[in-house]
Structure formats: structure tokens, C-alpha cells
Design a protein around this motif. Sequence first.
Motif, PDB file in Angstrom:
ATOM      1  N   PHE A   1       0.651  -1.142   0.000  1.00  8.63           N
ATOM      2  CA  PHE A   1       0.144  -0.040   0.098  1.00  8.63           C
ATOM      3  C   PHE A   1       0.832   1.304   0.002  1.00  8.63           C
ATOM      4  O   PHE A   1       0.321   2.254   0.266  1.00  8.63           O
ATOM      5  CB  PHE A   1      -0.954  -0.006   1.074  1.00  8.63           C
ATOM      6  N   GLY A   2       2.076   1.089  -0.429  1.00 12.24           N
ATOM      7  CA  GLY A   2       2.913   2.305  -0.580  1.00 12.24           C
ATOM      8  C   GLY A   2       3.108   3.285   0.646  1.00 12.24           C
ATOM      9  O   GLY A   2       3.031   4.300   0.466  1.00 12.24           O
ATOM     10  N   LYS A   3       3.278   2.556   1.801  1.00  7.53           N
ATOM     11  CA  LYS A   3       3.531   3.110   3.014  1.00  7.53           C
ATOM     12  C   LYS A   3       5.014   3.543   3.316  1.00  7.53           C
ATOM     13  O   LYS A   3       5.403   4.176   4.266  1.00  7.53           O
ATOM     14  CB  LYS A   3       3.097   2.268   4.078  1.00  7.53           C
ATOM     15  N   GLY A   4       5.931   3.336   2.254  1.00  8.04           N
ATOM     16  CA  GLY A   4       7.571   3.820   2.616  1.00  8.04           C
ATOM     17  C   GLY A   4       8.034   2.603   3.132  1.00  8.04           C
ATOM     18  O   GLY A   4       7.829   1.342   3.144  1.00  8.04           O
ATOM     19  N   GLU A   5       9.404   2.829   3.632  1.00  6.69           N
ATOM     20  CA  GLU A   5      10.326   1.739   3.853  1.00  6.69           C
ATOM     21  C   GLU A   5      10.178   0.766   4.941  1.00  6.69           C
ATOM     22  O   GLU A   5       8.994   1.048   5.959  1.00  6.69           O
ATOM     23  CB  GLU A   5      11.595   2.383   4.402  1.00  6.69           C
ATOM     24  N   ARG A   6      10.581  -0.467   4.906  1.00  5.12           N
ATOM     25  CA  ARG A   6      10.397  -1.423   5.998  1.00  5.12           C
ATOM     26  C   ARG A   6      10.579  -0.701   7.294  1.00  5.12           C
ATOM     27  O   ARG A   6      11.801  -0.186   7.278  1.00  5.12           O
ATOM     28  CB  ARG A   6      11.232  -2.522   5.610  1.00  5.12           C
ATOM     29  N   ILE A   7      10.013  -0.948   8.431  1.00  3.90           N
ATOM     30  CA  ILE A   7      10.319  -0.352   9.767  1.00  3.90           C
ATOM     31  C   ILE A   7      11.222  -1.630  10.359  1.00  3.90           C
ATOM     32  O   ILE A   7      10.446  -2.807  10.601  1.00  3.90           O
ATOM     33  CB  ILE A   7       9.129  -0.041  10.472  1.00  3.90           C
ATOM     34  N   ASP A   8      12.029  -1.298  11.153  1.00  6.88           N
ATOM     35  CA  ASP A   8      12.844  -2.468  12.010  1.00  6.88           C
ATOM     36  C   ASP A   8      12.002  -2.995  13.178  1.00  6.88           C
ATOM     37  O   ASP A   8      11.279  -1.786  13.637  1.00  6.88           O
ATOM     38  CB  ASP A   8      14.174  -1.978  12.248  1.00  6.88           C
ATOM     39  N   THR A   9      12.217  -4.069  13.331  1.00  9.84           N
ATOM     40  CA  THR A   9      11.577  -4.636  14.712  1.00  9.84           C
ATOM     41  C   THR A   9      12.014  -3.749  15.904  1.00  9.84           C
ATOM     42  O   THR A   9      13.336  -3.316  15.921  1.00  9.84           O
ATOM     43  CB  THR A   9      11.981  -6.114  14.903  1.00  9.84           C
ATOM     44  N   ASP A  10      11.345  -3.617  16.989  1.00  8.18           N
ATOM     45  CA  ASP A  10      11.703  -2.910  18.372  1.00  8.18           C
ATOM     46  C   ASP A  10      11.805  -4.288  19.256  1.00  8.18           C
ATOM     47  O   ASP A  10      10.842  -4.552  19.630  1.00  8.18           O
ATOM     48  CB  ASP A  10      10.498  -1.846  18.647  1.00  8.18           C
ATOM     49  N   LYS A  11      12.967  -4.490  19.567  1.00  8.81           N
ATOM     50  CA  LYS A  11      13.377  -5.693  20.404  1.00  8.81           C
ATOM     51  C   LYS A  11      12.723  -5.456  22.016  1.00  8.81           C
ATOM     52  O   LYS A  11      12.425  -6.589  22.787  1.00  8.81           O
ATOM     53  CB  LYS A  11      14.618  -6.130  20.827  1.00  8.81           C
ATOM     54  N   SER A  12      12.225  -4.062  22.275  1.00 13.28           N
ATOM     55  CA  SER A  12      11.616  -3.880  23.678  1.00 13.28           C
ATOM     56  C   SER A  12      10.184  -4.359  23.654  1.00 13.28           C
ATOM     57  O   SER A  12       9.571  -4.426  24.634  1.00 13.28           O
ATOM     58  CB  SER A  12      11.904  -2.700  24.073  1.00 13.28           C
ATOM     59  N   LEU A  13       9.553  -4.405  22.430  1.00 11.25           N
ATOM     60  CA  LEU A  13       8.077  -4.548  22.631  1.00 11.25           C
ATOM     61  C   LEU A  13       7.657  -6.130  22.473  1.00 11.25           C
ATOM     62  O   LEU A  13       8.531  -7.072  21.890  1.00 11.25           O
ATOM     63  CB  LEU A  13       7.521  -3.765  21.266  1.00 11.25           C
ATOM     64  N   ASP A  14       6.361  -6.239  22.908  1.00 14.64           N
ATOM     65  CA  ASP A  14       5.998  -7.378  22.839  1.00 14.64           C
ATOM     66  C   ASP A  14       5.404  -7.916  21.539  1.00 14.64           C
ATOM     67  O   ASP A  14       5.461  -7.088  20.475  1.00 14.64           O
ATOM     68  CB  ASP A  14       4.456  -7.928  23.876  1.00 14.64           C
ATOM     69  N   TRP A  15       5.026  -9.197  21.297  1.00 15.94           N
ATOM     70  CA  TRP A  15       4.685  -9.627  19.720  1.00 15.94           C
ATOM     71  C   TRP A  15       3.557  -8.633  19.127  1.00 15.94           C
ATOM     72  O   TRP A  15       3.895  -8.277  17.987  1.00 15.94           O
ATOM     73  CB  TRP A  15       4.177 -11.064  19.946  1.00 15.94           C
ATOM     74  N   GLY A  16       2.485  -8.644  19.896  1.00 14.70           N
ATOM     75  CA  GLY A  16       1.446  -7.578  19.047  1.00 14.70           C
ATOM     76  C   GLY A  16       1.852  -6.239  19.007  1.00 14.70           C
ATOM     77  O   GLY A  16       1.434  -5.547  17.941  1.00 14.70           O
ATOM     78  N   ALA A  17       2.619  -5.507  20.117  1.00 18.22           N
ATOM     79  CA  ALA A  17       2.770  -4.075  19.870  1.00 18.22           C
ATOM     80  C   ALA A  17       3.893  -3.853  18.914  1.00 18.22           C
ATOM     81  O   ALA A  17       4.107  -2.851  18.353  1.00 18.22           O
ATOM     82  CB  ALA A  17       3.310  -3.752  21.279  1.00 18.22           C
ATOM     83  N   ASN A  18       4.783  -4.773  18.823  1.00 17.97           N
ATOM     84  CA  ASN A  18       6.105  -4.969  17.737  1.00 17.97           C
ATOM     85  C   ASN A  18       5.356  -4.881  16.338  1.00 17.97           C
ATOM     86  O   ASN A  18       5.935  -4.235  15.463  1.00 17.97           O
ATOM     87  CB  ASN A  18       7.044  -6.089  18.012  1.00 17.97           C
ATOM     88  N   TYR A  19       4.468  -5.733  16.292  1.00 15.73           N
ATOM     89  CA  TYR A  19       3.656  -5.758  14.929  1.00 15.73           C
ATOM     90  C   TYR A  19       3.082  -4.402  14.620  1.00 15.73           C
ATOM     91  O   TYR A  19       3.302  -3.883  13.322  1.00 15.73           O
ATOM     92  CB  TYR A  19       2.757  -6.913  15.112  1.00 15.73           C
ATOM     93  N   THR A  20       2.413  -3.935  15.573  1.00 14.48           N
ATOM     94  CA  THR A  20       1.706  -2.670  15.557  1.00 14.48           C
ATOM     95  C   THR A  20       2.655  -1.423  15.203  1.00 14.48           C
ATOM     96  O   THR A  20       2.588  -0.708  14.002  1.00 14.48           O
ATOM     97  CB  THR A  20       1.059  -1.888  16.853  1.00 14.48           C
TER      98      THR A  20
END
Length: 425
Positions: free
Chosen positions: A182-201
Motif C-alpha cells: 500500500f505504498g507506506k514507505g520503507e520497511r520499519i525495523d523490529t523493536d526488541k523491547s516490545l511484545d509480539w502484538g505491539a511490535n507488529y503495530t
Amino acid sequence: MSLLKAKLEHTLPPIIDEIRAFVKEKAASEVSKVTLAQAYGGLRGVKGLVCDTSEVPPDKGLVIRGIELKNLTDKIPEEIFWLLLTGDLPNDEELADLQKEYKAREDVPGYVWDVLDAMPADSHPMAMFNTAILVMQKESEFMKAYNSGIQKADYWKPTLEDSLNILAKLPAIGAYVYRKRFGKGERIDTDKSLDWGANYTHMLGIPDDSGDFARLMRLYLTLHCDHEGGNVSAYSASTINSALSDLYYSLCGGLNGLAGPLHGLANQECLGWVLETMKQFNGAPTPEELEKFAWDTLNSGKVIPGYGHAVLRVTDPRFDAFLAFGKEYMPDDPVFQTVSRVFDVVPNVLRQVKKIKDPWPNVDAGSGALLYHYGMKEFSYYTVLFSVSRAMGICAQAIITRAYGLPIIRPKSLPTAKYKELCGA
Ligand code: CMX
């Protein structure tokens, strides 16, 4: 060794022994009969599959390991995966250990991004998501162990490894499918401090200063996790799994079934139907307008998406949970209000159509409006969210099936002529 594996090593053997003894003792007991109508009717109601992760009583909806879903809506998806697999909710240490396992396995091979980048720009998000899973098949630990001659009793162990490896990566893959498609721009890297669902968000990149969208995502991922063994995605996946195809093959196969409009794709169709009513009536429609729109849909030969179910005969508790979320976080949103009003009107309409067995909303009736509220307006993406969640149930079922040592699935088919003979026609 992960605490999850250690727990399963400890708890599975007595369960397996007990099941073997039970089946041996009661082997000849009849558990189901099949009528001709069922043979030609999608085997509805025929008992003949085994699923210990969850059950869907028609009058209750999803029950995970004996706990009704309505009592699990405050749990995060990692807790649910542990529960599906072990039968218990994890304690703090176990939960932290599972989250650590996910973090250690979440890096996605670079070739996955290359394959997704090479797909046609108008590919369906589900085709992209499932392609990404399949293309990683060469990473399968089960396949490697099988080729090295692993014993049958240990099949579940590399299947657990495949599950953890896949589940850890799905949020990053799902998020990239969204951003790329959907043309939202670059891939965003994972944030290792977040849980599975929040990191997905976080990796989806939708602004979420309040944290409410992450709250919805966790709920979404919890609610869609599993729905016993006979639905199209679970049954397809376990059939493929039973051939000892690894999880990359079987999960992908199951999720291809989820991509059908009568199954998981209904959530994309459902919001479209709701917005169409609003377009036609210039805003949130009145109950009378909705009733007319519902009849027009039925009379044109289409289904009302988000309503009806092959097993359920009450309002889906997953819908109830989404409705409660909407009432708390967005009571004045006109799309949510329309969803709520549809719920007041459509069951009464469907009840008047004799052939429809379940007039009540299913899981897909409300979720889209909530996602739309937070700015995720690309309907065709919604089934990917469903898939990230449902992968937990499919993986858990695969691990358990391998632990039980169940054989290849192979029911019997007959030609119509033979059924005629059998029925004396
Ligand atoms: N709108 C219109 N007609 C419906 C209907 C609905 N919401 N639900 C059922 N019917 C129709 C069926 O199409 C069928 O018609 P035909 O005999 O002409 O083919 C008849 O009623 C009998 O169906 P049923 O026994 O009540 O339901 P099934 O077990 O055959 O099908 C389901 C279940 C979910 C496919 C069906 O209710 C449906 O199509 N619903 C709309 C799509 C949907 O919301 N799917 C998502 C389900 C949840 C999920 O898996 O994700």
C-alpha cells in the motif's frame, strides 16, 4: 532449552500414553454417523477429527483448553499460544522466556524481502503473505531432522522449532506486506523491547500515540488464534501436515483456505458492505434503511458477510469482544455505530430466511470497523492480520498432532453412483 519445550517434554508423555490406552480400549466405539445430506453438505457436524487445542460448542463459541474466550480477552497472544499448546496459562517467567525465544528468532531472511519486492504491485496481500511463508520452506527444522532420520516419537520437537521460527517472523512479514503493497514507505525495523502484538503495530507504522491501536492489535491477535480443527484453514493445514509436509507447507496451505470469502476473507468483505450502506444512505443508515439494504443483498443472491456460521448458533464471543472494545474506545465513530446498528437489524432479517441456520454475527462482522477507525483502511489487508493470529492455532495443532503420532489423513470418497447404491436409489 526453551521453557516451552521443557514443559512439553514433561507433560506430553503421560497424555500420549493415556490417549493410546483410551483408543485401544474403546477402538470400536461409534462416535458419529454420516447421512447422505452430510456427505453432500460439507460433512457438517460429522465427528471424526481430533483437536485438543480448542473446541467450538455451538451455544458458546470458542473455548480454549476449557476456558471460554470471554475469560481470555485480557490475555496477550503469547500467553494464548502457550495455553493452546500446553493447556495452562504461562507464569511470568514462562511468558518472558517465550518472548525471549521470539526475539531470538525474529530476523527474516533477506531473500523474503526480495521475493515480496518482485511480486506484481497489485498482488493480493494474502498471496504475498503466504508466498513469504512458503519461500522460507528451506529453513524447516522438521525437514532437516526428517532427512537425518529422526524417530517418529520426536517429530513434534522440530515442529515446535519450526513453529517458533515462523511465529516469531510473521509480524515483520505481515507488516512489510502492508507497507509494500500500500505504498507506506520503507520497511520499519523490529523493536526488541516490545511484545509480539505491539511490535507488529510498531512495524505497520500506523501512528499510535495513545497505544490504543496496539491494544486493539493484541486483542485481534488473541481472538483469532484458533477455532477447533474442522474449519477450512485448520483442516487443510492438518491434512497437509499429516503427509509429514513441514509447517511452511502446511501453514501456507491452511492460510490459502483462510483467503476465501466464506472464511477469513469475510472480514474484508464485511467492512465493504457496511461502508456501502453508509454511501448509499449518506451517513449512518437508519434501522429501516439497513433492513432494506440487507434484503436487497439477499435478493441479489449474495451473502451478508460477517453473519452466519457453520458451527455457531449464538453471537460469536469474538464479535462480542470487538463490540465491547468499540463501545469503550470509539462509541461516536459513525462506522462503528453502523456496525452496531447492523447487529440490531440483520439477525432479524436472516431469521426470516428459513435455510440460514445461524443468523448471528461471526468474528468478521465488527473487526474491520475498529481497524478502520485507527487508520488501517486497506480492507484487503485484514485477512493477513487474521492469518498472523490463526498461525498460532495451526502451529499448536501441528505440534500436538505430531506428538500424538496421528497417521496420514485419508477419508474415503465414493462416486455418486455408489452413494445411490448405498441408499437404494
Ligand atoms: N447471508 C446470506 N445467506 C447465508 C448467510 C448469510 N450471512 N449465511 C448462510 N447463508 C445461506 C448459505 O449460503 C446457504 O445457502 P445455499 O443453501 O443457497 O447455498 C444457506 O444459508 C445455509 O447455510 P448454513 O447452513 O446456515 O451455513 P453454512 O454452514 O453452509 O455456511 C458460512 C457458513 C459462514 C459460510 C455462511 O454463513 C456465510 O456464507 N456467511 C457469510 C460469510 C462469512 O461471514 N464468513 C465468515 C465465517 C467466519 C470465518 O470462517 O471466518
